[in-house]
Design a protein around this motif. Structure first.
Motif, short mmCIF file in Angstrom:
data_model
loop_
_atom_site.label_atom_id
_atom_site.label_comp_id
_atom_site.label_asym_id
_atom_site.label_seq_id
_atom_site.Cartn_x
_atom_site.Cartn_y
_atom_site.Cartn_z
N ALA A 1 4.78 3.22 2.51
CA ALA A 1 5.84 3.92 1.76
C ALA A 1 5.61 3.79 0.26
N TYR A 2 5.20 2.59 -0.16
CA TYR A 2 4.94 2.39 -1.59
C TYR A 2 3.71 3.20 -2.02
N TYR A 3 2.68 3.12 -1.21
CA TYR A 3 1.45 3.86 -1.48
C TYR A 3 1.72 5.35 -1.64
N GLU A 4 2.54 5.91 -0.74
CA GLU A 4 2.85 7.33 -0.79
C GLU A 4 3.62 7.68 -2.06
N GLY A 5 4.36 6.72 -2.59
CA GLY A 5 5.14 6.98 -3.79
C GLY A 5 4.36 6.98 -5.08
N VAL A 6 3.24 6.25 -5.09
CA VAL A 6 2.50 6.13 -6.35
C VAL A 6 1.09 6.74 -6.33
N ALA A 7 0.55 7.02 -5.15
CA ALA A 7 -0.85 7.43 -5.05
C ALA A 7 -1.14 8.81 -5.60
N ALA B 1 5.59 4.66 -12.41
CA ALA B 1 6.36 3.52 -12.91
C ALA B 1 7.84 3.67 -12.56
N LYS B 2 8.34 4.89 -12.70
CA LYS B 2 9.76 5.15 -12.37
C LYS B 2 10.00 4.91 -10.88
N PHE B 3 9.07 5.39 -10.04
CA PHE B 3 9.21 5.16 -8.61
C PHE B 3 9.17 3.66 -8.29
N THR B 4 8.23 2.95 -8.90
CA THR B 4 8.08 1.52 -8.65
C THR B 4 9.33 0.75 -9.04
N LYS B 5 9.88 1.07 -10.19
CA LYS B 5 11.09 0.40 -10.66
C LYS B 5 12.24 0.59 -9.67
N GLU B 6 12.40 1.83 -9.20
CA GLU B 6 13.51 2.14 -8.30
C GLU B 6 13.25 1.63 -6.88
N PHE B 7 12.05 1.84 -6.39
CA PHE B 7 11.71 1.45 -5.02
C PHE B 7 11.75 -0.06 -4.84
N CYS B 8 11.25 -0.78 -5.85
CA CYS B 8 11.18 -2.25 -5.76
C CYS B 8 12.38 -2.92 -6.41
N ARG B 9 13.28 -2.12 -7.00
CA ARG B 9 14.48 -2.64 -7.65
C ARG B 9 14.13 -3.69 -8.69
N LEU B 10 13.26 -3.31 -9.60
CA LEU B 10 12.76 -4.24 -10.61
C LEU B 10 13.61 -4.20 -11.88
#
Length: 214
Positions: A35-41, A49-58
């Protein structure tokens, strides 16, 4: 007009970001998932970066995330290799007088580093950065913008890309698409073969007989 993606198409660099992603997540005790891979690849740096922040709740800002990615990537792009048959194919196309350009989601700094180090910049009229438009290559707008800047009709463009979503974006712009195999996206190979006008495992398949002997 021939439009080439860079990462995974011209150069063997997709592994760089897989390693960066794994290390970035591991430092936070997070798993590297599909799921993470699909969001950033398939996307540009700011949107990843926006996806990572939201997906990982950073708690970090997108700017801080991108800065950390740049540190983790270090000078990796100075050490990537060109994919088989690429250099010979670019020489072949140049000798035929064909116009060529790059359309990439890569960070400009990394792109220039790799293409200059590998002496590939000389083959291209221009490097078009999706990041400058703030859009993914899955959108036809990126490809239409590239055609416009080069003064050609979308219908007269052929796109080379290893990403299925990018190929779909180019097709939506009415461009011909050549799917390029890369192990990073091997799970899409079957669909790529069915979707693309042409699908290649290596640029060596596109070389004229006399050039294959060199």
């Amino acid at each position: 007009m021939l439009l080439f993606d860079m990462d995974g198409t011209l150069i063997d660099s997709n592994r760089v970001w897989k390693d960066v992603d794994r290390e970035f997540l591991a430092q936070r005790g997070l798993p590297y998932t599909r799921a993470y891979y699909e969001g950033v690849a398939h996307t540009i740096f700011p949107l990843a970066a926006k996806f990572t922040k939201e997906f990982c709740r950073l708690p970090e800002s997108c700017e801080e995330i991108m800065a950390e990615w740049m540190i983790l990537a270090k000078d990796a792009y100075a050490h990537v290799t060109v994919k088989p048959g690429v250099r010979a194919y670019l020489k072949q196309c140049k000798s035929e007088g064909r116009r060529m350009a790059v359309v990439t989601s890569s960070v400009p700094e990394h792109c220039h580093t790799a293409l200059e180090k590998l002496d590939l910049t000389k083959y291209f009229e221009r490097i078009n950065f999706a990041q400058e438009l703030g859009m993914d290559k899955k959108l036809p707008d990126v490809w239409l913008a590239a055609a416009k800047v080069h003064g050609v009709r979308p219908e007269d463009c052929t796109v080379f890309d290893d990403s299925l979503t990018a190929c779909k974006g180019a097709r939506a712009a009415k461009m011909r698409v050549v799917g390029v195999y890369d192990s990073f996206f091997n799970h899409d190979e079957k669909e790529m073969r069915g979707f693309c006008d042409v699908y290649i495992k290596s640029f060596e398949e596109l070389l004229l007989p006399e050039r294959r002997k060199r």
